[in-house]
Design a protein around this motif. Structure first.
Motif, short mmCIF file in Angstrom:
data_model
loop_
_atom_site.label_atom_id
_atom_site.label_comp_id
_atom_site.label_asym_id
_atom_site.label_seq_id
_atom_site.Cartn_x
_atom_site.Cartn_y
_atom_site.Cartn_z
N UNK A 199 -4.92 8.16 -4.51
CA UNK A 199 -6.08 7.90 -5.37
C UNK A 199 -6.19 8.94 -6.47
N UNK A 200 -5.99 10.21 -6.12
CA UNK A 200 -6.02 11.28 -7.12
C UNK A 200 -4.98 11.02 -8.20
N UNK A 201 -3.76 10.68 -7.78
CA UNK A 201 -2.66 10.44 -8.72
C UNK A 201 -2.95 9.24 -9.61
N UNK A 202 -3.36 8.12 -9.02
CA UNK A 202 -3.64 6.91 -9.80
C UNK A 202 -4.78 7.14 -10.78
N UNK A 203 -5.83 7.84 -10.34
CA UNK A 203 -6.95 8.15 -11.24
C UNK A 203 -6.49 9.01 -12.41
N UNK A 204 -5.67 10.02 -12.11
CA UNK A 204 -5.20 10.93 -13.16
C UNK A 204 -4.34 10.19 -14.19
N UNK A 209 -5.53 -0.99 -16.70
CA UNK A 209 -6.58 -1.45 -15.79
C UNK A 209 -6.23 -1.00 -14.37
N UNK A 210 -7.27 -0.58 -13.64
CA UNK A 210 -7.10 -0.20 -12.24
C UNK A 210 -8.05 -1.04 -11.41
N UNK A 211 -7.49 -1.90 -10.57
CA UNK A 211 -8.29 -2.80 -9.75
C UNK A 211 -7.56 -3.08 -8.45
N UNK A 212 -8.30 -3.08 -7.34
CA UNK A 212 -7.74 -3.38 -6.02
C UNK A 212 -6.52 -2.52 -5.70
N UNK A 270 3.44 -1.95 -13.13
CA UNK A 270 2.49 -2.01 -12.03
C UNK A 270 2.76 -0.82 -11.13
N UNK A 271 1.69 -0.12 -10.76
CA UNK A 271 1.81 1.02 -9.85
C UNK A 271 0.77 0.82 -8.77
N UNK A 272 1.23 0.79 -7.51
CA UNK A 272 0.27 0.54 -6.43
C UNK A 272 0.62 1.34 -5.18
N UNK A 273 -0.38 1.45 -4.31
CA UNK A 273 -0.23 2.16 -3.05
C UNK A 273 0.39 1.22 -2.01
N UNK A 274 1.23 1.80 -1.16
CA UNK A 274 1.79 1.10 -0.02
C UNK A 274 1.50 1.94 1.22
N UNK A 275 0.27 1.81 1.77
CA UNK A 275 -0.14 2.67 2.88
C UNK A 275 0.78 2.64 4.11
#
Length: 132
Positions: A11-16, A42-45, A58-63
């Motif tokens: 989250x810190x990385x994506x926000x930055x 845009x940052x959503x979901x 596209x950059x997303x988290x893969x928990x």
């Protein structure tokens, strides 16, 4: 990497990245040049979408894998793992206050091995992209 730490770091990385790209979209004359023409961020979901004249990133988290995944119209798909900084070693991309220092690094063998997320984004989008 514990799941709660992964989410905090991701989250810190994506926000930055989002904030730095929004600043680049403003096209302020004092901002570094970009390699592409940014049209929307845009940052959503938990997905960061970067729309440019050269395509969509596209950059997303893969928990489950504790990874960040990048889909690039230039270099294709990449997966990045969090590599903690060694004690007293070179300063990496910050993890934010209260979070470990380190970098998101591509561990895929072959093209791009060892390249950080920040290096990819700066090379493909522009020097003004800040990861942390």
């Amino acid at each position: 990497l514990e799941l709660n730490q992964f989410h905090a770091l991701a989250n810190y990385t994506l926000d930055h990245i989002l904030f730095s790209l929004e600043a680049l979209c403003d096209l302020s004359p004092d901002m570094p040049p970009t390699n592409v023409e940014l049209s929307d961020v845009e940052f959503s979901a938990d997905v960061l979408t970067i729309t440019t004249d050269r395509g969509i990133w596209l950059l997303n988290k893969q928990p489950p894998n504790r990874q960040l995944w990048l889909s690039s119209p230039i270099s294709g798909p990449r997966r990045f793992d969090w590599i903690a900084a060694a004690e007293g070693g070179e300063k990496g991309e910050e993890g934010g206050e209260g979070l470990p220092r380190g970098r998101w690094v591509c561990l895929r063998k072959g093209d791009g091995y060892g390249t950080s997320l920040g290096e990819y984004l700066k090379r493909e989008i522009g020097e003004g992209v800040e990861v942390g």
